[in-house]
Design an enzyme around this catalytic site. Structure first.
Site, short mmCIF file in Angstrom:
data_model
loop_
_atom_site.label_atom_id
_atom_site.label_comp_id
_atom_site.label_asym_id
_atom_site.label_seq_id
_atom_site.Cartn_x
_atom_site.Cartn_y
_atom_site.Cartn_z
CB SER A 259 -1.08 -0.05 1.06
OG SER A 259 -0.15 0.47 2.50
CE LYS A 260 -2.93 6.29 -1.28
NZ LYS A 260 -3.94 6.79 -2.39
NE ARG A 261 -2.95 5.54 4.18
CZ ARG A 261 -2.90 6.67 3.47
NH1 ARG A 261 -1.56 7.30 3.02
NH2 ARG A 261 -4.12 7.20 3.04
NE ARG A 487 2.14 8.08 0.70
CZ ARG A 487 2.12 8.20 -0.50
NH1 ARG A 487 3.19 8.07 -1.25
NH2 ARG A 487 1.19 8.63 -1.17
#
Ligand code: GLU
Length: 501
Positions: A259-261, A487
């Site tokens: 996931s992009k997290r 992030r």
């Protein structure tokens, strides 16, 4: 390479939905399909599944083409190159789906259901309250002809649903897993056509795979639970089944679904950050698990560094990739490994080729031309160019707390606001006006002044308290890399906060 022979030439496809940035998972599944077709002298089709109009992003289709081409994949048929089984864009095939729905309605394997959205919501609520799995209760499975006519005369919108048998089960063969069985009481009466006349994924996907003569459906394992519905649909039409191969999902290091997290998942990020497409394809090929690792003997006789067995070209993959070797344990999308591989590829380049790479990516004319006007009025000698623009060319710019913390804000509220900035920018279109408006709206809603708001973001983007105009810089730096930088900032601060505890 597998020696199996098939009666008809294999035809495979990927079927990405244009819902945003092109995903590394699309390139991974694309590579596997490409290898499978190329090894067997078959065809590889690219189909765009754009029937979900609520998630449709107009620029996404072109980005998918560009990103897959960048990675080095080519396809034999698709919306951009045409082919004998087109159109290859589902939104151009709605008439075909309508005709096919009529076949199912006529042979009794599908039915119209006239419930309103509110009625369905009520049904869902009751099921949740009763702790039964939320699904359609089958109320309109057996409407009489008169009832159907009456509803239609009222002009009530309807969906068309698959009539899943109430008893028994469906079994299909997965080429990697063997037989898989689903009890029908666990399969919902899937909507096949929505009330706006657009098909759902399931109907369009099966109709197209059949009409496009797809012999092997090679896709991610998240689609396994949809497959019984697809098998029921093939049966309802009286069509023969393709072979199904469900590939293990890419995982984060903690084994959760990628996931992009946790990792950048946009191919654009990798392209813009200066990863080489050869390294990316090699990395994705490793994840499939289909490449044999060198034997002890080879390692000794060829004096290989064990890791060298991990390095192979697309041509070598075509020659050696073996679908029977694919392991089902979720392959980890390991950025450290990808970086290492990329480094290996960089080192293999001649000095000229290395320079050419730099000029094609991180020092391209286009990039420099976009950056130059942002500093022209802010420097006194050309030698100062790098002072203000270093962050455009660096990978690691993490700011110290003294740089990013606004005077009147606590650490906690600052980090929370940075997370809001990230979410806001994630959702924003990437142009001057959209970004400015989105950031201002966020600032107003959280009562952060423009100054504090921009200062924090400037610190995260540039690592510094001064910079060329911020939003202009964001636009040039690009969405994928900006989000990644934010992030990483949040990630680094989380680690730092944990260490302090
Ligand atoms: N449109 C689906 C996707 O976005 C295709 C899945 C499949 O290959 O059947 O991945």
């Amino acid at each position: 390479m597998s020696t199996e022979t098939t009666a008809s030439p294999v035809r495979v496809r990927i079927a990405p939905s244009p819902t945003g940035d092109p995903h590394v998972g699309t390139a991974y599944i694309g590579l596997l399909n490409f290898l499978y077709a190329t090894q067997r002298g078959g065809q590889f089709v690219l189909r765009i599944e754009d029937t979900d109009r609520t998630r449709f992003v107009p620029t996404s289709e072109q980005m998918i083409f560009d990103a897959l081409k960048w990675a080095g994949l080519t396809w034999d048929e698709g919306p951009d190159v045409g082919g004998p089984y087109g159109p290859y864009r589902q939104s151009e095939r709605t008439e075909i789906y309508r005709e096919h729905v009529e076949i199912l309605l006529a042979n009794g394997t599908a039915y119209r259901s006239f419930e309103t959205a509110e009625e369905l919501e009520e049904m869902r609520k009751q099921q949740i309250a009763a702790k039964t799995p939320p699904r359609y209760n089958g109320a309109h499975r057996h409407l009489t002809q008169d009832q159907i006519v009456a509803y239609r005369l009222q002009g009530r919108p309807y969906t068309v649903r698959l009539k899943v048998p109430t008893e028994g089960s469906t079994t299909f063969r997965d080429e990697l897993r063997g037989d898989i069985t689903f009890d029908h009481n666990n399969v919902d009466d899937q909507v096949l056509m929505k009330s706006d006349g657009f098909p759902t994924y399931h109907l369009a996907n099966v109709v197209d795979d059949h009409l496009m003569r797809i012999t092997d459906v090679i896709r991610a394992e998240e689609w396994i639970s949809s497959t019984p519905k697809h098998v029921l649909l093939y049966n309802a039409f009286g069509w023969s089944l393709p072979r199904f191969w469900h590939m293990p999902l890419l995982r984060n290091a903690d084994k959760s679904k990628i996931s992009k997290r946790k990792n950048p998942v946009s191919l654009i990020f990798y392209r813009e950050s200066g990863y080489l497409p050869e390294a990316m394809l090699n990395f994705l090929g490793l994840l499939g698990g289909g490449m044999a690792q060198p034997t002890e003997e080879e390692i000794v006789s060829k004096q290989l560094n064990t890791k060298e067995g991990d390095i192979f070209s697309l041509a070598e993959m075509i020659e050696k990739f073996d679908f029977n070797r694919i392991s089902l344990g979720g392959p980890v999308f390991d950025l450290v490994k990808l970086k290492w591989l990329n480094g290996e590829y960089l080192r293999k380049l001649s000095p000229e080729a290395f320079f050419t790479q730099l000029r094609a990516t991180i020092f391209s004319d286009a990039y420099l031309q976009a950056i130059a006007p942002l500093v022209q009025t802010r420097i006194e000698t050309l030698g100062q160019f790098g002072d203000m623009t270093g962050f455009f060319f660096s990978d690691n710019v993490l700011p110290a707390e003294s740089i990013f913390l606004p005077k009147k804000r606590t650490y906690e509220e600052t980090i929370a606001f940075a997370a809001e900035q990230l979410a806001t920018l994630e959702a924003s279109a990437w142009d001057l006006e959209s970004i400015t408006n989105a950031l201002k709206a966020l600032g107003e809603s959280k009562e952060w002044s423009v100054k504090e708001n921009f200062m924090l973001l400037r610190a995260i983007l540039t690592g510094s308290t001064t910079s060329p105009p911020l939003v202009e810089s964001l636009v040039v730096f690009g969405k994928a890399r900006t989000l990644d930088r934010m992030r990483r900032f949040l990630e680094a601060e989380k680690k730092r906060a944990n260490q302090r505890k």
